[in-house]
Design a protein around this motif. Structure first.
Motif, PDB file in Angstrom:
ATOM      1  N   MET A   1       0.848  -1.162   0.000  1.00  0.00           N
ATOM      2  CA  MET A   1       0.000   0.000   0.000  1.00  0.00           C
ATOM      3  C   MET A   1       0.903   1.238   0.000  1.00  0.00           C
ATOM      4  N   LYS A   2       0.655   2.170  -0.906  1.00  0.00           N
ATOM      5  CA  LYS A   2       1.451   3.390  -1.006  1.00  0.00           C
ATOM      6  C   LYS A   2       1.024   4.374   0.072  1.00  0.00           C
ATOM      7  N   PRO A   3       1.957   5.169   0.586  1.00  0.00           N
ATOM      8  CA  PRO A   3       1.613   6.127   1.640  1.00  0.00           C
ATOM      9  C   PRO A   3       0.798   7.292   1.102  1.00  0.00           C
ATOM     10  N   TYR A   4       0.020   7.891   1.971  1.00  0.00           N
ATOM     11  CA  TYR A   4      -0.781   9.077   1.668  1.00  0.00           C
ATOM     12  C   TYR A   4       0.153  10.242   1.376  1.00  0.00           C
ATOM     13  N   ASN A   5      -0.129  10.993   0.330  1.00  0.00           N
ATOM     14  CA  ASN A   5       0.673  12.149  -0.036  1.00  0.00           C
ATOM     15  C   ASN A   5       0.163  13.367   0.719  1.00  0.00           C
ATOM     16  N   SER A   6       0.787  13.710   1.821  1.00  0.00           N
ATOM     17  CA  SER A   6       0.322  14.816   2.660  1.00  0.00           C
ATOM     18  C   SER A   6       0.812  16.170   2.157  1.00  0.00           C
ATOM     19  N   HIS A   7       1.571  16.194   1.056  1.00  0.00           N
ATOM     20  CA  HIS A   7       2.120  17.447   0.550  1.00  0.00           C
ATOM     21  C   HIS A   7       1.379  17.941  -0.683  1.00  0.00           C
TER      22      HIS A   7
ATOM     23  N   PHE B   1      -3.339   7.174  -5.216  1.00  0.00           N
ATOM     24  CA  PHE B   1      -3.209   5.821  -5.717  1.00  0.00           C
ATOM     25  C   PHE B   1      -4.480   5.038  -5.425  1.00  0.00           C
ATOM     26  N   LEU B   2      -4.955   4.285  -6.396  1.00  0.00           N
ATOM     27  CA  LEU B   2      -6.046   3.347  -6.164  1.00  0.00           C
ATOM     28  C   LEU B   2      -5.458   2.220  -5.333  1.00  0.00           C
ATOM     29  N   GLN B   3      -6.109   1.899  -4.225  1.00  0.00           N
ATOM     30  CA  GLN B   3      -5.591   0.888  -3.309  1.00  0.00           C
ATOM     31  C   GLN B   3      -6.628  -0.220  -3.125  1.00  0.00           C
ATOM     32  N   VAL B   4      -6.179  -1.344  -2.627  1.00  0.00           N
ATOM     33  CA  VAL B   4      -7.058  -2.482  -2.362  1.00  0.00           C
ATOM     34  C   VAL B   4      -6.892  -2.877  -0.907  1.00  0.00           C
ATOM     35  N   ASP B   5      -8.026  -2.966  -0.195  1.00  0.00           N
ATOM     36  CA  ASP B   5      -7.997  -3.429   1.189  1.00  0.00           C
ATOM     37  C   ASP B   5      -7.605  -4.904   1.174  1.00  0.00           C
ATOM     38  N   PRO B   6      -6.533  -5.275   1.871  1.00  0.00           N
ATOM     39  CA  PRO B   6      -6.065  -6.657   1.819  1.00  0.00           C
ATOM     40  C   PRO B   6      -7.019  -7.673   2.454  1.00  0.00           C
ATOM     41  N   ILE B   7      -7.930  -7.208   3.289  1.00  0.00           N
ATOM     42  CA  ILE B   7      -8.853  -8.125   3.947  1.00  0.00           C
ATOM     43  C   ILE B   7     -10.134  -8.287   3.148  1.00  0.00           C
TER      44      ILE B   7
ATOM     45  N   PHE C   1     -10.235   1.379  -2.874  1.00  0.00           N
ATOM     46  CA  PHE C   1     -10.500   2.666  -2.233  1.00  0.00           C
ATOM     47  C   PHE C   1      -9.429   3.677  -2.608  1.00  0.00           C
ATOM     48  N   ILE C   2      -9.770   4.962  -2.450  1.00  0.00           N
ATOM     49  CA  ILE C   2      -8.815   6.053  -2.533  1.00  0.00           C
ATOM     50  C   ILE C   2      -9.015   6.902  -1.282  1.00  0.00           C
ATOM     51  N   THR C   3      -8.029   7.701  -0.954  1.00  0.00           N
ATOM     52  CA  THR C   3      -8.128   8.598   0.183  1.00  0.00           C
ATOM     53  C   THR C   3      -8.423  10.003  -0.323  1.00  0.00           C
ATOM     54  N   ILE C   4      -9.439  10.638   0.227  1.00  0.00           N
ATOM     55  CA  ILE C   4      -9.743  12.027  -0.094  1.00  0.00           C
ATOM     56  C   ILE C   4      -8.960  12.882   0.896  1.00  0.00           C
TER      57      ILE C   4
END
Length: 65
Positions: free
Chosen positions: A1-7, A18-24, A29-32
């Motif tokens: 999972m790639k880290p959230y870009n806080s900058h 990044f489009l991510q996939v919950d491993p469970i 999902f994506i982070t807004i």
């Protein structure tokens, strides 16, 4: 999972997530970014409408009909 870009910069052409996939669950999902949610006055439990227009995913707050 790639880290959230806080900058991220507001309204920059460089705002990507990044489009991510919950491993469970296997759900995508994506982070807004917080500043985007704040600008839109979206908070926890805000109901978001998802739609597709061509190759674009559109997120909007659900209308109170």
């Amino acid at each position: 999972m790639k880290p959230y870009n806080s900058h991220m910069k507001k309204n920059s052409e460089e705002n990507f997530q990044f489009l991510q996939v919950d491993p469970i669950t296997g759900e995508y999902f994506i982070t807004i970014p917080e500043w985007m949610a704040n600008d839109l006055e979206w908070y926890e439990d805000t109901e978001i409408k998802l739609s597709i227009d061509g190759n674009e995913l559109i997120l909007s707050e659900k209308d109170d009909d």
